[in-house]
Motif scaffolding. Structure first.
Motif, PDB file in Angstrom:
ATOM      1  N   SER A  45       0.810  -1.224   0.000  1.00 39.42           N
ATOM      2  CA  SER A  45       0.000   0.000   0.000  1.00 39.42           C
ATOM      3  C   SER A  45       0.839   1.267   0.000  1.00 39.42           C
ATOM      4  O   SER A  45       2.009   1.253   0.393  1.00 39.42           O
ATOM      5  N   TRP A  46       0.175   2.338  -0.415  1.00 37.32           N
ATOM      6  CA  TRP A  46       0.684   3.689  -0.224  1.00 37.32           C
ATOM      7  C   TRP A  46      -0.242   4.398   0.774  1.00 37.32           C
ATOM      8  O   TRP A  46      -1.461   4.337   0.645  1.00 37.32           O
ATOM      9  N   ILE A  47       0.374   5.083   1.698  1.00 36.44           N
ATOM     10  CA  ILE A  47      -0.311   5.778   2.774  1.00 36.44           C
ATOM     11  C   ILE A  47       0.360   7.120   2.932  1.00 36.44           C
ATOM     12  O   ILE A  47       1.576   7.237   2.740  1.00 36.44           O
ATOM     13  N   ARG A  48      -0.417   8.137   3.294  1.00 33.08           N
ATOM     14  CA  ARG A  48       0.202   9.444   3.502  1.00 33.08           C
ATOM     15  C   ARG A  48      -0.325  10.094   4.776  1.00 33.08           C
ATOM     16  O   ARG A  48      -1.380   9.728   5.284  1.00 33.08           O
ATOM     17  N   GLN A  49       0.443  11.055   5.255  1.00 35.13           N
ATOM     18  CA  GLN A  49       0.042  11.809   6.441  1.00 35.13           C
ATOM     19  C   GLN A  49       0.324  13.283   6.207  1.00 35.13           C
ATOM     20  O   GLN A  49       1.487  13.718   6.293  1.00 35.13           O
ATOM     21  N   PRO A  50      -0.712  14.062   5.929  1.00 35.03           N
ATOM     22  CA  PRO A  50      -0.528  15.510   5.784  1.00 35.03           C
ATOM     23  C   PRO A  50      -0.126  16.120   7.117  1.00 35.03           C
ATOM     24  O   PRO A  50      -0.410  15.555   8.184  1.00 35.03           O
ATOM     25  N   PRO A  51       0.494  17.281   7.090  1.00 30.82           N
ATOM     26  CA  PRO A  51       0.925  17.908   8.350  1.00 30.82           C
ATOM     27  C   PRO A  51      -0.257  18.167   9.268  1.00 30.82           C
ATOM     28  O   PRO A  51      -1.279  18.725   8.848  1.00 30.82           O
ATOM     29  N   GLY A  52      -0.129  17.727  10.502  1.00 26.72           N
ATOM     30  CA  GLY A  52      -1.156  17.955  11.502  1.00 26.72           C
ATOM     31  C   GLY A  52      -2.392  17.081  11.372  1.00 26.72           C
ATOM     32  O   GLY A  52      -3.379  17.289  12.081  1.00 26.72           O
ATOM     33  N   LYS A  53      -2.351  16.093  10.469  1.00 25.20           N
ATOM     34  CA  LYS A  53      -3.514  15.241  10.243  1.00 25.20           C
ATOM     35  C   LYS A  53      -3.147  13.772  10.441  1.00 25.20           C
ATOM     36  O   LYS A  53      -1.980  13.422  10.632  1.00 25.20           O
ATOM     37  N   GLY A  54      -4.144  12.925  10.360  1.00 24.12           N
ATOM     38  CA  GLY A  54      -3.928  11.498  10.543  1.00 24.12           C
ATOM     39  C   GLY A  54      -3.492  10.794   9.273  1.00 24.12           C
ATOM     40  O   GLY A  54      -3.363  11.410   8.203  1.00 24.12           O
ATOM     41  N   LEU A  55      -3.285   9.500   9.391  1.00 23.53           N
ATOM     42  CA  LEU A  55      -2.896   8.690   8.251  1.00 23.53           C
ATOM     43  C   LEU A  55      -4.051   8.538   7.277  1.00 23.53           C
ATOM     44  O   LEU A  55      -5.202   8.378   7.681  1.00 23.53           O
ATOM     45  N   ASP A  61      -1.848  18.112  -1.263  1.00 24.18           N
ATOM     46  CA  ASP A  61      -1.201  16.801  -1.362  1.00 24.18           C
ATOM     47  C   ASP A  61       0.151  16.768  -0.653  1.00 24.18           C
ATOM     48  O   ASP A  61       0.826  15.728  -0.644  1.00 24.18           O
ATOM     49  N   THR A  62       0.541  17.874  -0.048  1.00 26.05           N
ATOM     50  CA  THR A  62       1.760  17.900   0.749  1.00 26.05           C
ATOM     51  C   THR A  62       1.601  16.972   1.943  1.00 26.05           C
ATOM     52  O   THR A  62       0.633  17.069   2.695  1.00 26.05           O
ATOM     53  N   ALA A  63       2.554  16.055   2.107  1.00 30.68           N
ATOM     54  CA  ALA A  63       2.427  15.044   3.159  1.00 30.68           C
ATOM     55  C   ALA A  63       3.713  14.234   3.248  1.00 30.68           C
ATOM     56  O   ALA A  63       4.584  14.319   2.365  1.00 30.68           O
ATOM     57  N   VAL A  64       3.795  13.445   4.305  1.00 33.01           N
ATOM     58  CA  VAL A  64       4.787  12.375   4.352  1.00 33.01           C
ATOM     59  C   VAL A  64       4.129  11.145   3.741  1.00 33.01           C
ATOM     60  O   VAL A  64       3.029  10.758   4.149  1.00 33.01           O
ATOM     61  N   TYR A  65       4.786  10.569   2.754  1.00 33.23           N
ATOM     62  CA  TYR A  65       4.257   9.409   2.047  1.00 33.23           C
ATOM     63  C   TYR A  65       4.995   8.149   2.489  1.00 33.23           C
ATOM     64  O   TYR A  65       6.230   8.126   2.528  1.00 33.23           O
ATOM     65  N   TYR A  66       4.204   7.126   2.798  1.00 36.91           N
ATOM     66  CA  TYR A  66       4.742   5.852   3.255  1.00 36.91           C
ATOM     67  C   TYR A  66       4.315   4.724   2.314  1.00 36.91           C
ATOM     68  O   TYR A  66       3.189   4.733   1.805  1.00 36.91           O
ATOM     69  N   CYS A  67       5.180   3.741   2.149  1.00 38.31           N
ATOM     70  CA  CYS A  67       4.753   2.470   1.580  1.00 38.31           C
ATOM     71  C   CYS A  67       4.744   1.454   2.723  1.00 38.31           C
ATOM     72  O   CYS A  67       5.530   1.564   3.676  1.00 38.31           O
ATOM     73  N   ALA A  68       3.862   0.491   2.614  1.00 43.21           N
ATOM     74  CA  ALA A  68       3.693  -0.453   3.704  1.00 43.21           C
ATOM     75  C   ALA A  68       3.168  -1.784   3.181  1.00 43.21           C
ATOM     76  O   ALA A  68       2.514  -1.848   2.131  1.00 43.21           O
ATOM     77  N   SER A 120       4.647  -3.865   8.270  1.00 42.32           N
ATOM     78  CA  SER A 120       5.959  -3.359   7.854  1.00 42.32           C
ATOM     79  C   SER A 120       5.767  -2.061   7.086  1.00 42.32           C
ATOM     80  O   SER A 120       4.922  -1.997   6.185  1.00 42.32           O
ATOM     81  N   TRP A 121       6.572  -1.059   7.444  1.00 47.26           N
ATOM     82  CA  TRP A 121       6.466   0.273   6.859  1.00 47.26           C
ATOM     83  C   TRP A 121       7.834   0.751   6.396  1.00 47.26           C
ATOM     84  O   TRP A 121       8.861   0.399   6.991  1.00 47.26           O
ATOM     85  N   GLY A 122       7.828   1.587   5.373  1.00 43.96           N
ATOM     86  CA  GLY A 122       9.017   2.340   5.057  1.00 43.96           C
ATOM     87  C   GLY A 122       9.176   3.483   6.038  1.00 43.96           C
ATOM     88  O   GLY A 122       8.297   3.732   6.873  1.00 43.96           O
ATOM     89  N   GLN A 123      10.273   4.194   5.952  1.00 51.18           N
ATOM     90  CA  GLN A 123      10.531   5.282   6.897  1.00 51.18           C
ATOM     91  C   GLN A 123       9.741   6.526   6.547  1.00 51.18           C
ATOM     92  O   GLN A 123       9.607   7.430   7.390  1.00 51.18           O
ATOM     93  N   GLY A 124       9.200   6.576   5.341  1.00 50.92           N
ATOM     94  CA  GLY A 124       8.436   7.736   4.912  1.00 50.92           C
ATOM     95  C   GLY A 124       9.302   8.752   4.191  1.00 50.92           C
ATOM     96  O   GLY A 124      10.494   8.880   4.471  1.00 50.92           O
ATOM     97  N   THR A 125       8.684   9.459   3.267  1.00 52.32           N
ATOM     98  CA  THR A 125       9.391  10.508   2.538  1.00 52.32           C
ATOM     99  C   THR A 125       8.507  11.743   2.443  1.00 52.32           C
ATOM    100  O   THR A 125       7.317  11.638   2.131  1.00 52.32           O
ATOM    101  N   GLN A 126       9.073  12.887   2.741  1.00 56.34           N
ATOM    102  CA  GLN A 126       8.322  14.143   2.703  1.00 56.34           C
ATOM    103  C   GLN A 126       8.180  14.609   1.264  1.00 56.34           C
ATOM    104  O   GLN A 126       9.187  14.691   0.537  1.00 56.34           O
ATOM    105  N   VAL A 127       6.962  14.916   0.868  1.00 54.50           N
ATOM    106  CA  VAL A 127       6.712  15.517  -0.433  1.00 54.50           C
ATOM    107  C   VAL A 127       5.984  16.829  -0.221  1.00 54.50           C
ATOM    108  O   VAL A 127       4.945  16.873   0.445  1.00 54.50           O
ATOM    109  N   THR A 128       6.522  17.880  -0.765  1.00 55.12           N
ATOM    110  CA  THR A 128       5.921  19.205  -0.681  1.00 55.12           C
ATOM    111  C   THR A 128       5.484  19.640  -2.067  1.00 55.12           C
ATOM    112  O   THR A 128       6.262  19.530  -3.029  1.00 55.12           O
ATOM    113  N   VAL A 129       4.247  20.102  -2.156  1.00 52.69           N
ATOM    114  CA  VAL A 129       3.726  20.618  -3.423  1.00 52.69           C
ATOM    115  C   VAL A 129       3.721  22.138  -3.332  1.00 52.69           C
ATOM    116  O   VAL A 129       2.993  22.728  -2.529  1.00 52.69           O
TER     117      VAL A 129
END
Length: 122
Positions: free
Chosen positions: A37-47, A91-98, A111-120
């Motif tokens: 899966s792909w999962i993201r977490q915007p700043p100040g929000k949930g997964l 769409d700015t968020a930390v993006y995770y694969c899991a 199992s999760w990746g460490q996450g990567t920050q993407v800024t739009v």
């Protein structure tokens, strides 16, 4: 032990397509019965779950993102890729694969990746 690592650009301009790759080691992405899966977490929000590709290559997307999201894979490299089109600053968020076992709770993602920050931003 399975390991996941996200990679891709940290900055994307509005209206462009965001593309991220998850490289998996320690487990084949075609192994029965795992889901990727792909999962993201915007700043100040949930997964937020975005979409999934099964071991067989079938895909399923969040209804709210379905029109803009595509997940593909390269089995020779043991990678799967997220593409999110027409991005906006929202769409700015930390993006995770899991990896999950197919369940529908966060506890099923073992199992999760460490996450990567993407800024739009322009």
């Amino acid at each position: 032990q399975v390991q996941l690592q996200e990679s891709g650009p940290g900055l994307v301009k509005p209206s462009q397509t965001l593309s991220l790759t998850c490289t998996v080691s320690g487990e084949s992405i075609t192994t029965n019965y795992y889901y990727w899966s792909w999962i993201r977490q915007p700043p100040g929000k949930g997964l937020e779950w975005m979409g999934v590709m099964s071991y067989s290559g079938s895909t399923h997307y969040s209804p709210s993102l379905k029109s803009r999201t595509s997940i593909s894979r390269d089995t020779s490299k043991n990678q799967f890729t997220l593409q999110l089109s027409s991005v906006t600053p929202e769409d700015t968020a930390v993006y995770y694969c899991a990896r999950s076992n197919g369940g529908s709770t966060w506890a099923d993602f073992g199992s999760w990746g460490q996450g990567t920050q993407v800024t739009v931003s322009s």
